[in-house]
Design a protein around this motif. Sequence first.
Motif, PDB file in Angstrom:
ATOM      1  N   SER A   1     -13.171  -8.408  -2.170  1.00  0.00           N
ATOM      2  CA  SER A   1     -14.492  -8.068  -1.646  1.00  0.00           C
ATOM      3  C   SER A   1     -14.377  -7.168  -0.411  1.00  0.00           C
ATOM      4  O   SER A   1     -13.325  -7.093   0.236  1.00  0.00           O
ATOM      5  N   LEU A   2     -15.484  -6.515  -0.080  1.00  0.00           N
ATOM      6  CA  LEU A   2     -15.512  -5.681   1.114  1.00  0.00           C
ATOM      7  C   LEU A   2     -15.179  -6.511   2.349  1.00  0.00           C
ATOM      8  O   LEU A   2     -14.402  -6.082   3.211  1.00  0.00           O
ATOM      9  N   GLU A   3     -15.741  -7.701   2.433  1.00  0.00           N
ATOM     10  CA  GLU A   3     -15.483  -8.553   3.593  1.00  0.00           C
ATOM     11  C   GLU A   3     -13.994  -8.880   3.695  1.00  0.00           C
ATOM     12  O   GLU A   3     -13.414  -8.860   4.786  1.00  0.00           O
ATOM     13  N   ASN A   4     -13.348  -9.157   2.569  1.00  0.00           N
ATOM     14  CA  ASN A   4     -11.920  -9.463   2.595  1.00  0.00           C
ATOM     15  C   ASN A   4     -11.086  -8.235   2.944  1.00  0.00           C
ATOM     16  O   ASN A   4     -10.110  -8.325   3.693  1.00  0.00           O
ATOM     17  N   ARG A   5     -11.458  -7.072   2.424  1.00  0.00           N
ATOM     18  CA  ARG A   5     -10.693  -5.851   2.693  1.00  0.00           C
ATOM     19  C   ARG A   5     -10.820  -5.416   4.153  1.00  0.00           C
ATOM     20  O   ARG A   5     -10.009  -4.636   4.644  1.00  0.00           O
ATOM     21  N   LEU A   6     -11.835  -5.944   4.837  1.00  0.00           N
ATOM     22  CA  LEU A   6     -12.016  -5.641   6.254  1.00  0.00           C
ATOM     23  C   LEU A   6     -11.472  -6.747   7.162  1.00  0.00           C
ATOM     24  O   LEU A   6     -11.576  -6.647   8.382  1.00  0.00           O
ATOM     25  N   ARG A   7     -10.889  -7.769   6.572  1.00  0.00           N
ATOM     26  CA  ARG A   7     -10.340  -8.861   7.376  1.00  0.00           C
ATOM     27  C   ARG A   7      -9.226  -8.350   8.299  1.00  0.00           C
ATOM     28  O   ARG A   7      -9.128  -8.752   9.462  1.00  0.00           O
ATOM     29  N   PHE A   8      -8.393  -7.446   7.765  1.00  0.00           N
ATOM     30  CA  PHE A   8      -7.323  -6.873   8.584  1.00  0.00           C
ATOM     31  C   PHE A   8      -7.900  -6.219   9.831  1.00  0.00           C
ATOM     32  O   PHE A   8      -7.393  -6.397  10.934  1.00  0.00           O
ATOM     33  N   HIS A   9      -8.982  -5.437   9.676  1.00  0.00           N
ATOM     34  CA  HIS A   9      -9.616  -4.749  10.795  1.00  0.00           C
ATOM     35  C   HIS A   9     -10.189  -5.739  11.806  1.00  0.00           C
ATOM     36  O   HIS A   9      -9.990  -5.589  13.014  1.00  0.00           O
ATOM     37  N   ARG A  10     -10.904  -6.733  11.317  1.00  0.00           N
ATOM     38  CA  ARG A  10     -11.556  -7.687  12.218  1.00  0.00           C
ATOM     39  C   ARG A  10     -10.528  -8.455  13.029  1.00  0.00           C
ATOM     40  O   ARG A  10     -10.683  -8.647  14.243  1.00  0.00           O
ATOM     41  N   GLU A  11      -9.470  -8.899  12.363  1.00  0.00           N
ATOM     42  CA  GLU A  11      -8.453  -9.670  13.071  1.00  0.00           C
ATOM     43  C   GLU A  11      -7.679  -8.790  14.048  1.00  0.00           C
ATOM     44  O   GLU A  11      -7.282  -9.259  15.130  1.00  0.00           O
ATOM     45  N   ALA A  12      -7.468  -7.529  13.698  1.00  0.00           N
ATOM     46  CA  ALA A  12      -6.811  -6.612  14.635  1.00  0.00           C
ATOM     47  C   ALA A  12      -7.683  -6.369  15.858  1.00  0.00           C
ATOM     48  O   ALA A  12      -7.187  -6.359  17.001  1.00  0.00           O
ATOM     49  N   LEU A  13      -8.980  -6.172  15.645  1.00  0.00           N
ATOM     50  CA  LEU A  13      -9.905  -6.003  16.763  1.00  0.00           C
ATOM     51  C   LEU A  13      -9.912  -7.240  17.657  1.00  0.00           C
ATOM     52  O   LEU A  13      -9.871  -7.132  18.888  1.00  0.00           O
TER      53      LEU A  13
END
Length: 385
Positions: free
Chosen positions: A203-215
């Motif tokens: 999902s989009l939310e999962n594919r953005l998990r890397f970004h959120r956790e890096a932020l």
Amino acid sequence: MPDLFSPFTLKGVTLRNRIAMSPMTMYRSVDGRMGDFHVMLMGSRAAGGFGLVFPEQIAITPDGRTGTSCAGIWDDSQIEGLARVAAIIKDMGAVPAIQLGHTGRKGSEKKPWHGKTQLPPDHPDGWQVRAPSAIPYGGRYPYPVHALTVEEIRDLHRAYAQAAGRALAAGFEWLEMHFAHGYLGASFFSPLANQRTDEYGGSLENRLRFHREALDAVRAVWPERLPLTMRLGSDDFNEQGVQFDDAVRAIGMMKEHGLDLADLSLGMNTDEVTDLPFGEVAFMVERAHRVRREVGIPVGVSWNLGIPAVADRVIREERIDLVFLGRPALSNPHWPHWAARELGHWDPLSLLPEDWSWWLRNRPGPEGSLGWPPTATNGPPSRTT
């Protein structure tokens, strides 16, 4: 109404104008360290009037570089060179900015003038590239890709946080995360590169998990008073890849995790693209304006904004907040001063350091021979103070 030369404040930082020098890889580092070349390049652009000055993308790990001659921030020994760069930028009146990144499956490259092809892992200057999935980019990047484990992803997030701490120690006041151009963050975002079946894929939310956790990891180290921004690969221009609607939603999610400004760029996760408007002037502006309007976050873009009248117009119309210049900044170290003269700014010499402008103001010769004082040929002031 703002214009190209209006100050811009974000968090506790104020830029003297809306003109930023984009990060551009120079292939001049040894063991990831910056030296005299970088001090010269960044200092001259700050002296030329840019409000925000970035060195190149700075790799958070050795395998996050484009090639072995690219800059890094994975070791404390690299802080000294970065600190010299930050200091000269600040001394010349600009804000020193840093872009942290990891090239992912597009690393291990030869220099562009040597072909920009990927080196195999067993080459002395090559390495095993890593990405969310074991999918080679293709074309000039043909070699096998190691799919990151969850623990390796967490190691990378720790590396981002450690890099942010070093950037702070070096004196940088603006931090951008590079998640565009087919590099590691861009590949997590794109279904073309990310075919994981765990919490980092699908999902989009999962594919953005890397970004959120890096932020989150960076914001835990990077002070709240200093801007934290992101260059996002906002469109793959491929039906199977990232669509711009995805990017609008992504920026909204990132805003909730401390993102202060969105720098919208291209995905570049494949060479199989359609309708890519590379030749169009300011082609990313309307897309960024949509993010600004719908998400309520400041935005900046690059790509074909080197014409002063165009750059000024998109700021005056409040479509974007910052203009990022790459090649125009390389070809003209005094681009802001030149643009001010082209646009009839009330005092173009005010963009230069005080000592430089003093000599230019007091040059013997015909009045107006340097474009100052204003004459009928260079136009009236375009704004008041």
